[in-house]
Design a protein around this motif. Sequence first.
Motif, mmCIF file in Angstrom:
data_model
loop_
_atom_site.group_PDB
_atom_site.id
_atom_site.type_symbol
_atom_site.label_atom_id
_atom_site.label_comp_id
_atom_site.label_asym_id
_atom_site.label_seq_id
_atom_site.Cartn_x
_atom_site.Cartn_y
_atom_site.Cartn_z
ATOM 1 N N SER A 58 -5.300 32.361 -18.296
ATOM 2 C CA SER A 58 -4.865 32.997 -19.538
ATOM 3 C C SER A 58 -3.362 32.806 -19.701
ATOM 4 N N ASN A 59 -2.847 33.343 -20.783
ATOM 5 C CA ASN A 59 -1.429 33.229 -21.086
ATOM 6 C C ASN A 59 -0.586 33.870 -19.984
ATOM 7 N N VAL A 60 0.562 33.293 -19.709
ATOM 8 C CA VAL A 60 1.482 33.844 -18.720
ATOM 9 C C VAL A 60 2.057 35.150 -19.242
ATOM 10 N N ARG A 61 2.093 36.143 -18.379
ATOM 11 C CA ARG A 61 2.687 37.431 -18.728
ATOM 12 C C ARG A 61 3.954 37.625 -17.923
ATOM 13 N N GLU A 62 4.908 38.327 -18.497
ATOM 14 C CA GLU A 62 6.174 38.581 -17.828
ATOM 15 C C GLU A 62 6.480 40.077 -17.839
ATOM 16 N N VAL A 63 7.141 40.522 -16.792
ATOM 17 C CA VAL A 63 7.614 41.900 -16.697
ATOM 18 C C VAL A 63 9.129 41.831 -16.608
ATOM 19 N N TRP A 64 9.799 42.545 -17.520
ATOM 20 C CA TRP A 64 11.262 42.532 -17.608
ATOM 21 C C TRP A 64 11.802 43.935 -17.449
ATOM 22 N N LYS A 65 12.973 44.042 -16.815
ATOM 23 C CA LYS A 65 13.701 45.304 -16.705
ATOM 24 C C LYS A 65 14.818 45.263 -17.731
ATOM 25 N N LEU A 66 14.869 46.261 -18.594
ATOM 26 C CA LEU A 66 15.942 46.386 -19.578
ATOM 27 C C LEU A 66 16.751 47.639 -19.277
ATOM 28 N N SER A 67 18.062 47.543 -19.383
ATOM 29 C CA SER A 67 18.920 48.698 -19.138
ATOM 30 C C SER A 67 20.152 48.619 -20.039
ATOM 31 N N PHE A 68 20.693 49.775 -20.340
ATOM 32 C CA PHE A 68 21.912 49.806 -21.138
ATOM 33 C C PHE A 68 23.080 49.296 -20.304
ATOM 34 N N LYS A 69 23.977 48.582 -20.929
ATOM 35 C CA LYS A 69 25.148 48.037 -20.221
ATOM 36 C C LYS A 69 26.136 49.124 -19.915
#
Length: 51
Positions: free
Chosen positions: A40-51
Amino acid sequence: MSAKKHYFGVGGGTRQFLSMVEKDGLMAFSMVAEVADGSSNVREVWKLSFK
């Protein structure tokens, strides 16, 4: 955040989203994991944070 790397038929995906986040300049992001099971399609997990 987790999402598909590419959304076929509707366009977009993680790269387009992260491009907008980068342009806005308020948040930083880093990849946590990439899940590719080969069927299936590649899935990604990302961490987002305020600078």
